[in-house]
Design a protein around this motif. Structure first.
Motif, PDB file in Angstrom:
ATOM      1  N   ILE A  93       0.973  -1.161  -0.120  1.00  0.00           N
ATOM      2  CA  ILE A  93       0.014   0.023  -0.108  1.00  0.00           C
ATOM      3  C   ILE A  93       0.988   1.303   0.113  1.00  0.00           C
ATOM      4  O   ILE A  93       1.787   1.409   0.678  1.00  0.00           O
ATOM      5  N   ILE A  94       0.559   2.056  -1.046  1.00  0.00           N
ATOM      6  CA  ILE A  94       1.480   3.554  -0.994  1.00  0.00           C
ATOM      7  C   ILE A  94       0.352   4.600  -0.798  1.00  0.00           C
ATOM      8  O   ILE A  94      -0.642   4.570  -1.010  1.00  0.00           O
ATOM      9  N   LYS A  95       1.033   5.452   0.150  1.00  0.00           N
ATOM     10  CA  LYS A  95       0.143   6.703   0.474  1.00  0.00           C
ATOM     11  C   LYS A  95       1.016   8.072   0.051  1.00  0.00           C
ATOM     12  O   LYS A  95       2.031   8.030  -0.124  1.00  0.00           O
ATOM     13  N   VAL A  96      -0.189   8.896  -0.597  1.00  0.00           N
ATOM     14  CA  VAL A  96       0.393   9.961  -1.242  1.00  0.00           C
ATOM     15  C   VAL A  96      -0.140  11.077  -0.503  1.00  0.00           C
ATOM     16  O   VAL A  96      -1.379  11.214  -0.459  1.00  0.00           O
ATOM     17  N   GLU A  97       0.679  12.097  -0.144  1.00  0.00           N
ATOM     18  CA  GLU A  97      -0.078  13.336   0.564  1.00  0.00           C
ATOM     19  C   GLU A  97       0.320  14.562  -0.064  1.00  0.00           C
ATOM     20  O   GLU A  97       1.536  14.616  -0.188  1.00  0.00           O
ATOM     21  N   VAL A  98      -0.479  15.380  -0.281  1.00  0.00           N
ATOM     22  CA  VAL A  98      -0.256  16.754  -0.839  1.00  0.00           C
ATOM     23  C   VAL A  98      -0.744  17.760   0.279  1.00  0.00           C
ATOM     24  O   VAL A  98      -2.017  17.954   0.584  1.00  0.00           O
ATOM     25  N   THR A  99       0.009  18.848   0.559  1.00  0.00           N
ATOM     26  CA  THR A  99      -0.258  19.769   1.641  1.00  0.00           C
ATOM     27  C   THR A  99      -0.134  21.015   0.837  1.00  0.00           C
ATOM     28  O   THR A  99       0.805  21.356   0.540  1.00  0.00           O
ATOM     29  N   SER A 100      -1.222  21.970   1.108  1.00  0.00           N
ATOM     30  CA  SER A 100      -0.968  23.265   0.585  1.00  0.00           C
ATOM     31  C   SER A 100      -2.055  24.129   1.427  1.00  0.00           C
ATOM     32  O   SER A 100      -2.738  23.816   1.994  1.00  0.00           O
ATOM     33  N   LYS A 101      -2.054  25.483   1.026  1.00  0.00           N
ATOM     34  CA  LYS A 101      -2.828  26.639   1.590  1.00  0.00           C
ATOM     35  C   LYS A 101      -4.171  26.481   0.955  1.00  0.00           C
ATOM     36  O   LYS A 101      -5.137  27.181   1.269  1.00  0.00           O
TER      37      LYS A 101
END
Length: 361
Positions: A197-205
């Motif tokens: 299982i691969i987890k992708v996180e994208v964080t922005s305002k």
């Protein structure tokens, strides 16, 4: 014989004196700081208010999370019985078990590559009913154009068109944005090394940007990964398909030739065998073309099986759903952190200034 005990006692006394001096110095400085409680308290209060202001004006960040399972395609098993037959036709079924360029954890680095981030940024998505490129949304949400106008005199810039024809400035901007994603905004990892299982996180305002970029990135990378993994087998299928279509056309012309030869002499004299030669020649062409076509179709089906076997299974488990997880510094926490930081800084400054004055005196 008595020098060693004496030396040991002297060392113990010196150690005791040193510890006593340190303790006395610390207590003296602490008592001195208590006389400056008003100044320390005022600075701590001001820093606490500064922390409150920071928490109030600081925009929250939104994190979009996707998880998917990756199962590598295999080409062994039942295909091994066809390996000899396929090799005669020059077909590689990939059953040697050799690792590919994206085996294992390499797909994690693929997510962070400049190429994939660029493809995602240049993708057009619909946000709030408006179609726009993700890179334009990112520039607008971070007020980058205003900074570029002040520093570099760039009042407007477009990223439409062929990326291969971009200017040096456009490539530089994309590279900077990709570096920023890898350092701060993008995180790709396996939560459990034992699982696929691969987890992708994208964080922005920008909440909508985080969701759109995450979804588009996962789709772009997974499509590229699948196409690259199956590229060789897909090429084999395409070549065999063209050969099958070509031989099928030749077979059709041969069958038509047999019919035409027979029609040319419908009531041929049985004693004149030369009249049957044209139709017999055409019949040989039909038989040869039929045999070749049958072998090509057989190999084509084997290649299609190989292609399906090598195609990796990528199943998305979770997609980002609005509202996204929001991270924001709490006001109370900001006041406490700011106040403590202010107290520590002003206390250190008072002690340092006192020591300097003592040395200078």
């Amino acid at each position: 014989m008595q020098e060693k005990p004496v030396s040991a006692n002297m060392a113990a006394q010196e150690k005791e004196i040193s510890l006593r001096e340190i303790f006395t110095t610390v207590r003296t400085e602490f008592n001195y700081l208590k006389t400056k409680w008003l100044l320390i308290g005022a600075v701590g209060l001001l820093c606490g208010l500064a922390g409150l202001a920071y928490a109030y004006f600081k925009k929250p960040v939104y994190t979009a999370v996707s998880t998917f399972v990756l199962q590598e395609g295999g080409s062994g098993g039942g295909l091994s019985q066809y390996a000899g037959l396929a090799s005669l036709a020059g077909i590689d079924l990939g059953g040697n078990g050799a690792g590919g360029i994206f085996e294992g954890d390499n797909i994690l680095m693929l997510y962070k590559s400049r190429l994939m981030i660029e493809k995602t940024l240049l993708s057009e998505v619909v946000i709030d009913g408006k179609k726009q490129q993700l890179i334009d949304r990112y520039i607008a949400s971070n007020n980058l154009l205003e900074n570029w106008k002040e520093k570099d005199g760039i009042s407007s810039i477009s990223f439409s068109g062929d990326p291969k024809k971009f200017t040096r400035k456009q490539d530089s901007i994309i590279t900077d944005i990709a570096d920023n994603f890898n350092k701060e905004l993008l995180n790709v990892a396996k939560p459990d090394k034992k699982l696929t299982i691969i987890k992708v996180e994208v964080t922005s305002k920008d909440e909508l940007f985080s969701k759109a970029f995450n979804t588009t990135l996962v789709e772009t990378v997974n499509n590229f990964y699948t196409q690259t993994k199956t590229k060789k087998s897909a090429q084999n299928v395409a070549v065999l398909q063209r050969q099958a279509d070509s031989v099928k056309n030749v077979l059709g012309y041969a069958i038509s030739g047999v019919a035409s030869a027979i029609d040319a002499a419908p009531n041929a004299n049985p004693a004149l065998t030369s009249l049957r030669v044209p139709s017999q020649k055409r019949q040989i062409d039909v038989q040869a073309s039929s045999a070749i076509y049958g072998e090509i179709v057989k190999n084509l089906e084997i290649s299609k099986i190989s292609l399906r076997q090598e195609t990796p299974l990528i199943q998305v488990i979770d997609e980002p759903v609005l509202p996204l997880a929001k991270t924001k510094l709490g006001k109370l926490k900001a006041i406490i952190i700011g106040g403590l930081l202010g107290v520590v800084i002003i206390s250190a400054w008072i002690v340092f200034r006192r020591i300097i004055n003592r040395i200078m005196a």
